[in-house]
Design an enzyme around this catalytic site. Sequence first.
Site, PDB file in Angstrom:
ATOM      1  N   HIS A   1       2.994   4.603  -0.477  1.00  0.00           N
ATOM      2  CA  HIS A   1       2.705   6.029  -0.666  1.00  0.00           C
ATOM      3  C   HIS A   1       4.032   6.780  -0.732  1.00  0.00           C
ATOM      4  CE1 HIS A   1       3.655   6.191   3.559  1.00  0.00           C
ATOM      5  NE2 HIS A   1       2.629   5.397   3.866  1.00  0.00           N
ATOM      6  N   SER A   2       3.959   8.093  -0.739  1.00  0.00           N
ATOM      7  CA  SER A   2       5.195   8.878  -0.906  1.00  0.00           C
ATOM      8  C   SER A   2       6.186   8.680   0.246  1.00  0.00           C
ATOM      9  CB  SER A   2       4.879  10.363  -1.016  1.00  0.00           C
ATOM     10  OG  SER A   2       3.922  10.567  -1.986  1.00  0.00           O
TER      11      SER A   2
ATOM     12  N   SER B   1      -0.404   4.341   5.393  1.00  0.00           N
ATOM     13  CA  SER B   1      -1.324   3.527   4.575  1.00  0.00           C
ATOM     14  C   SER B   1      -2.733   3.544   5.159  1.00  0.00           C
ATOM     15  CB  SER B   1      -0.815   2.084   4.499  1.00  0.00           C
ATOM     16  OG  SER B   1       0.511   2.074   4.042  1.00  0.00           O
TER      17      SER B   1
ATOM     18  N   ALA C   1       0.865  -1.194   0.000  1.00  0.00           N
ATOM     19  CA  ALA C   1       0.000   0.000   0.000  1.00  0.00           C
ATOM     20  C   ALA C   1       0.898   1.240   0.000  1.00  0.00           C
ATOM     21  CB  ALA C   1      -0.951   0.000   1.186  1.00  0.00           C
TER      22      ALA C   1
ATOM     23  N   GLY D   1      11.664   4.003   8.352  1.00  0.00           N
ATOM     24  CA  GLY D   1      11.209   5.384   8.473  1.00  0.00           C
ATOM     25  C   GLY D   1      11.212   5.861   9.916  1.00  0.00           C
TER      26      GLY D   1
ATOM     27  N   HIS E   1       6.879   5.766   1.678  1.00  0.00           N
ATOM     28  CA  HIS E   1       7.671   4.600   1.267  1.00  0.00           C
ATOM     29  C   HIS E   1       8.606   4.969   0.117  1.00  0.00           C
ATOM     30  CE1 HIS E   1       3.828   2.651   2.759  1.00  0.00           C
ATOM     31  NE2 HIS E   1       4.718   2.031   3.497  1.00  0.00           N
TER      32      HIS E   1
ATOM     33  N   GLN F   1       9.591   1.658  16.607  1.00  0.00           N
ATOM     34  CA  GLN F   1      10.016   0.499  15.800  1.00  0.00           C
ATOM     35  C   GLN F   1      11.504   0.617  15.461  1.00  0.00           C
ATOM     36  OE1 GLN F   1       7.591  -1.082  12.465  1.00  0.00           O
ATOM     37  NE2 GLN F   1       9.032  -0.073  11.136  1.00  0.00           N
TER      38      GLN F   1
ATOM     39  N   ASP G   1       7.976   5.639  12.282  1.00  0.00           N
ATOM     40  CA  ASP G   1       7.747   4.609  13.300  1.00  0.00           C
ATOM     41  C   ASP G   1       8.953   4.604  14.240  1.00  0.00           C
ATOM     42  OD1 ASP G   1       5.204   3.122  12.274  1.00  0.00           O
ATOM     43  OD2 ASP G   1       6.442   3.487  10.520  1.00  0.00           O
TER      44      ASP G   1
HETATM   45  P1  AMP Z   1       4.841   0.017   6.563  1.00  0.00           P
HETATM   46  O1  AMP Z   1       4.548  -0.421   5.162  1.00  0.00           O
HETATM   47  O2  AMP Z   1       3.781   0.876   7.166  1.00  0.00           O
HETATM   48  O3  AMP Z   1       5.282  -1.113   7.449  1.00  0.00           O
HETATM   49  O4  AMP Z   1       6.104   0.975   6.434  1.00  0.00           O
HETATM   50  C1  AMP Z   1       7.276   0.548   5.797  1.00  0.00           C
HETATM   51  C2  AMP Z   1       8.364   1.532   6.096  1.00  0.00           C
HETATM   52  O5  AMP Z   1       7.999   2.808   5.595  1.00  0.00           O
HETATM   53  C3  AMP Z   1       8.630   1.693   7.602  1.00  0.00           C
HETATM   54  O6  AMP Z   1      10.031   1.764   7.815  1.00  0.00           O
HETATM   55  C4  AMP Z   1       7.954   2.993   7.909  1.00  0.00           C
HETATM   56  O7  AMP Z   1       8.534   3.670   9.012  1.00  0.00           O
HETATM   57  C5  AMP Z   1       8.165   3.762   6.622  1.00  0.00           C
HETATM   58  N1  AMP Z   1       7.177   4.826   6.496  1.00  0.00           N
HETATM   59  C6  AMP Z   1       5.831   4.713   6.575  1.00  0.00           C
HETATM   60  N2  AMP Z   1       5.245   5.921   6.480  1.00  0.00           N
HETATM   61  C7  AMP Z   1       6.250   6.824   6.343  1.00  0.00           C
HETATM   62  C8  AMP Z   1       6.298   8.257   6.216  1.00  0.00           C
HETATM   63  N3  AMP Z   1       5.194   9.000   6.203  1.00  0.00           N
HETATM   64  N4  AMP Z   1       7.510   8.840   6.097  1.00  0.00           N
HETATM   65  C9  AMP Z   1       8.653   8.101   6.113  1.00  0.00           C
HETATM   66  N5  AMP Z   1       8.667   6.754   6.234  1.00  0.00           N
HETATM   67  C10 AMP Z   1       7.481   6.128   6.354  1.00  0.00           C
END
Ligand code: AMP
Length: 311
Positions: free
Chosen positions: A51-52, A213, A49, A174, A54, A180, A177
């Site tokens: 977005h910008s 997401s 899912a 990122g 990622h 995390q 989180d």
């Molecule tokens: P997720 O798919 O939500 O597990 O996120 C995958 C990676 O993308 C993780 O390392 C998140 O911290 C990072 N991430 C998600 N949203 C953002 C954001 N708005 N800005 C920067 N990194 C992000």
Amino acid sequence: MSIPADPADRTPRIVRTAAELSAAMAQAIEAKAPEHGTATLGLVPTMGALHSGHESLVSTARAQNDVLVVSIFVNELQFNDAQDFARYPRTLEADVEILARAGADIVFAPEATEVYPDGRPLVRLDSGELGSKFEGASRPGHFDGMLAVVAKLLHFAMPPATLGVPVSYRAYFGQKDAQQLVLINRMVADLNYPVEIRSVPIIRSAEGLALSSRNQFLTGEQAKAALVIHRALVLVKERADRHEPLYLEDAAGLFDMEPLVELDYFELVDPRTLKELAFNCQDTPFTGEGLLLVAAKVGGVRLIDNMTLGY
Ligand code: AMP
């Protein structure tokens, strides 16, 4: 099924199994290594899912590495709410299009049976005290489940040792989180993983909402109300920049004016240990470094954000 890479259109190679991933990485590294006799490999773990936010991770990793692997896996173990897991958006086709544009070499999109062939792992990582506060307090088991999958993904994407080429291995996460990220850094240190963890700043909408997401589940009215999160963070950051007292309680009071937003926590912590910095947020001028963590619920959606202070 795996789709062969087409160097002409930069379509990433999509692999479903650990064995396919190893073979694809070996091929990609061998193709790059002759240039300098060494190579660099970046892994960006995601749940899809995309977005910008990622994309920012992916383009940072792209710029810093010869070979780029992006994983897409919605990890059931880190969902403490079955409904949240069931409705989590799964958009592989659109994700691959984004990753093609961002220049990923390999997309690792395993089935749950590939990651957990015997079902839930018997031997588990324990995120301890660090994993039971803040997000962990509201989502019991979340960080243990997150560590379980990150530990495995870091193994799956480890550069094959048989290549005879020294490969520097980096994984990207990122700052969005923050808890995390602290836990992953601890796990990598505690378990001696041969990987360097690199963090990437938070990407926000033009109005300031941290991209997630889950934002797609917000109505327009809820998304607007959620901007209070950023307003409160910025208010405190400005006080910190001026070395004034932070008056956290007063900043948290902004949430009282947004009935659609239910504040969970708004806390200043040490950026490395996540220990509360209560002494530094009352009536004395702010000095040093801090990380301001916030979580709030808007409708059924849990939002998190943070801001570093004193940098
Ligand atoms: P997720 O798919 O939500 O597990 O996120 C995958 C990676 O993308 C993780 O390392 C998140 O911290 C990072 N991430 C998600 N949203 C953002 C954001 N708005 N800005 C920067 N990194 C992000």
